[in-house]
Scaffold this motif. Structure first.
Motif, PDB file in Angstrom:
ATOM      1  N   GLY A 134       0.828  -1.208   0.000  1.00 30.59           N
ATOM      2  CA  GLY A 134       0.000   0.000   0.000  1.00 30.59           C
ATOM      3  C   GLY A 134       0.858   1.250   0.000  1.00 30.59           C
ATOM      4  N   VAL A 135       1.932   1.239   0.781  1.00 26.77           N
ATOM      5  CA  VAL A 135       2.852   2.378   0.821  1.00 26.77           C
ATOM      6  C   VAL A 135       3.530   2.538  -0.534  1.00 26.77           C
ATOM      7  CG1 VAL A 135       4.999   3.212   1.855  1.00 26.77           C
ATOM      8  CG2 VAL A 135       3.225   2.253   3.320  1.00 26.77           C
ATOM      9  N   PHE A 136       3.927   1.418  -1.143  1.00 30.03           N
ATOM     10  CA  PHE A 136       4.583   1.479  -2.442  1.00 30.03           C
ATOM     11  C   PHE A 136       3.643   2.067  -3.489  1.00 30.03           C
ATOM     12  CE2 PHE A 136       5.414  -0.459  -6.594  1.00 30.03           C
ATOM     13  CZ  PHE A 136       6.685   0.021  -6.817  1.00 30.03           C
ATOM     14  N   ILE A 137       2.421   1.598  -3.533  1.00 32.77           N
ATOM     15  CA  ILE A 137       1.453   2.094  -4.520  1.00 32.77           C
ATOM     16  C   ILE A 137       1.171   3.570  -4.284  1.00 32.77           C
ATOM     17  CG2 ILE A 137      -0.940   1.894  -5.318  1.00 32.77           C
ATOM     18  CD1 ILE A 137      -0.657  -1.143  -4.917  1.00 32.77           C
ATOM     19  N   GLY A 138       1.035   3.974  -3.018  1.00 31.57           N
ATOM     20  CA  GLY A 138       0.818   5.390  -2.700  1.00 31.57           C
ATOM     21  C   GLY A 138       1.981   6.245  -3.176  1.00 31.57           C
ATOM     22  N   GLY A 139       3.202   5.787  -2.953  1.00 35.18           N
ATOM     23  CA  GLY A 139       4.388   6.513  -3.407  1.00 35.18           C
ATOM     24  C   GLY A 139       4.457   6.579  -4.921  1.00 35.18           C
ATOM     25  N   LEU A 140       4.079   5.490  -5.571  1.00 35.10           N
ATOM     26  CA  LEU A 140       4.067   5.453  -7.028  1.00 35.10           C
ATOM     27  C   LEU A 140       3.068   6.467  -7.586  1.00 35.10           C
ATOM     28  CD1 LEU A 140       5.256   3.858  -9.457  1.00 35.10           C
ATOM     29  CD2 LEU A 140       3.250   2.398  -9.315  1.00 35.10           C
ATOM     30  N   MET A 141       1.900   6.527  -7.004  1.00 33.11           N
ATOM     31  CA  MET A 141       0.873   7.476  -7.467  1.00 33.11           C
ATOM     32  C   MET A 141       1.305   8.918  -7.204  1.00 33.11           C
ATOM     33  SD  MET A 141      -2.615   5.454  -6.494  1.00 33.11           S
ATOM     34  CE  MET A 141      -3.675   6.728  -7.097  1.00 33.11           C
ATOM     35  N   LEU A 142       1.881   9.181  -6.052  1.00 34.56           N
ATOM     36  CA  LEU A 142       2.355  10.532  -5.729  1.00 34.56           C
ATOM     37  C   LEU A 142       3.453  10.952  -6.703  1.00 34.56           C
ATOM     38  CD1 LEU A 142       2.309  12.966  -3.820  1.00 34.56           C
ATOM     39  CD2 LEU A 142       4.032  11.795  -2.437  1.00 34.56           C
ATOM     40  N   GLY A 143       4.378  10.049  -7.008  1.00 31.57           N
ATOM     41  CA  GLY A 143       5.446  10.346  -7.949  1.00 31.57           C
ATOM     42  C   GLY A 143       4.915  10.612  -9.352  1.00 31.57           C
ATOM     43  N   ALA A 144       3.935   9.832  -9.773  1.00 35.08           N
ATOM     44  CA  ALA A 144       3.343  10.025 -11.095  1.00 35.08           C
ATOM     45  C   ALA A 144       2.631  11.371 -11.175  1.00 35.08           C
ATOM     46  CB  ALA A 144       2.375   8.894 -11.412  1.00 35.08           C
ATOM     47  N   THR A 145       1.930  11.746 -10.119  1.00 36.05           N
ATOM     48  CA  THR A 145       1.215  13.032 -10.092  1.00 36.05           C
ATOM     49  C   THR A 145       2.197  14.188 -10.140  1.00 36.05           C
ATOM     50  OG1 THR A 145      -0.549  12.010  -8.786  1.00 36.05           O
ATOM     51  CG2 THR A 145      -0.451  14.418  -8.795  1.00 36.05           C
ATOM     52  N   ILE A 146       3.239  14.118  -9.345  1.00 40.45           N
ATOM     53  CA  ILE A 146       4.241  15.192  -9.329  1.00 40.45           C
ATOM     54  C   ILE A 146       4.914  15.289 -10.698  1.00 40.45           C
ATOM     55  CG2 ILE A 146       6.477  15.878  -8.368  1.00 40.45           C
ATOM     56  CD1 ILE A 146       5.512  14.769  -5.666  1.00 40.45           C
ATOM     57  N   GLY A 147       5.220  14.153 -11.306  1.00 41.81           N
ATOM     58  CA  GLY A 147       5.842  14.141 -12.633  1.00 41.81           C
ATOM     59  C   GLY A 147       4.938  14.741 -13.690  1.00 41.81           C
ATOM     60  N   ALA A 148       3.657  14.414 -13.649  1.00 40.88           N
ATOM     61  CA  ALA A 148       2.716  14.965 -14.637  1.00 40.88           C
ATOM     62  C   ALA A 148       2.571  16.468 -14.476  1.00 40.88           C
ATOM     63  CB  ALA A 148       1.369  14.275 -14.496  1.00 40.88           C
ATOM     64  N   LEU A 149       2.438  16.941 -13.246  1.00 34.74           N
ATOM     65  CA  LEU A 149       2.312  18.389 -13.008  1.00 34.74           C
ATOM     66  C   LEU A 149       3.575  19.126 -13.442  1.00 34.74           C
ATOM     67  CD1 LEU A 149       0.479  18.497  -9.560  1.00 34.74           C
ATOM     68  CD2 LEU A 149      -0.431  19.166 -11.791  1.00 34.74           C
ATOM     69  N   THR A 150       4.708  18.568 -13.130  1.00 30.40           N
ATOM     70  CA  THR A 150       5.975  19.197 -13.525  1.00 30.40           C
ATOM     71  C   THR A 150       6.080  19.247 -15.044  1.00 30.40           C
ATOM     72  OG1 THR A 150       7.035  18.356 -11.516  1.00 30.40           O
ATOM     73  CG2 THR A 150       8.483  19.075 -13.286  1.00 30.40           C
ATOM     74  N   GLY A 151       5.686  18.184 -15.715  1.00 31.69           N
ATOM     75  CA  GLY A 151       5.721  18.143 -17.178  1.00 31.69           C
ATOM     76  C   GLY A 151       4.818  19.189 -17.792  1.00 31.69           C
ATOM     77  N   LEU A 152       3.628  19.380 -17.211  1.00 30.60           N
ATOM     78  CA  LEU A 152       2.702  20.387 -17.749  1.00 30.60           C
ATOM     79  C   LEU A 152       3.221  21.803 -17.513  1.00 30.60           C
ATOM     80  CD1 LEU A 152      -0.795  18.909 -16.821  1.00 30.60           C
ATOM     81  CD2 LEU A 152       0.206  19.132 -19.094  1.00 30.60           C
ATOM     82  N   LEU A 153       3.791  22.024 -16.352  1.00 30.26           N
ATOM     83  CA  LEU A 153       4.294  23.365 -16.053  1.00 30.26           C
ATOM     84  C   LEU A 153       5.540  23.696 -16.868  1.00 30.26           C
ATOM     85  CD1 LEU A 153       3.813  23.457 -12.175  1.00 30.26           C
ATOM     86  CD2 LEU A 153       2.478  24.675 -13.909  1.00 30.26           C
ATOM     87  N   MET A 154       6.344  22.720 -17.177  1.00 28.04           N
ATOM     88  CA  MET A 154       7.597  22.959 -17.895  1.00 28.04           C
ATOM     89  C   MET A 154       7.460  22.733 -19.400  1.00 28.04           C
ATOM     90  SD  MET A 154       9.507  23.757 -15.398  1.00 28.04           S
ATOM     91  CE  MET A 154      11.217  23.614 -15.775  1.00 28.04           C
TER      92      MET A 154
END
Length: 125
Positions: free
Chosen positions: A7-27
């Motif tokens: 559960g912790v791994f999946i949560g971290g994976l989702m958080l990382g994917a969200t941060i990556g997507a937002l960073t990609g859109l902003l940059m």
């Protein structure tokens, strides 16, 4: 315990994917309007791409199936040949053993001689 870790791994994976997507859109080097057009074109091309991929997979599956069938037929033919050779060899060996047994078996006239030879030389009176 393992459930908690996954559960912790999946949560971290989702958080990382969200941060990556937002960073990609902003940059992104394109404006929002250009990015949406590009995404729409990509989405419109997906059905055609999926159809091409499906056709390609079907062609490969047909090739593999044909190869598997050809290999199966070849294996079956070799097996038939091996069985026929085994039966032939077995019959030849059986005939050879029968001939050997017939030549080793004494005839009744020779068995008397053989029996008399096997008697003791001295006889007690």
């Amino acid at each position: 315990m393992s459930n908690n870790r996954s559960g912790v791994f999946i949560g971290g994976l989702m958080l990382g994917a969200t941060i990556g997507a937002l960073t990609g859109l902003l940059m992104a080097p394109r404006t929002g309007r250009e990015t949406r057009k590009l995404l729409k074109k990509s989405a419109d091309a997906l059905p055609e791409l999926a159809e091409d991929l499906s056709t390609s997979v079907q062609i490969q599956a047909d090739r593999l199936s044909a190869n598997a069938l050809r290999n199966w037929d070849e294996t079956l033919e070799r097996l038939r040949e091996a069985i026929a050779a085994g039966i032939d060899a077995s019959q030849r060996e059986s005939q050879a053993m029968k001939r050997k047994n017939q030549s080793d078996t004494p005839t009744p006239a020779s068995s008397t001689v053989a029996d008399s030879d096997s008697l003791p030389k001295h006889v007690d009176n």
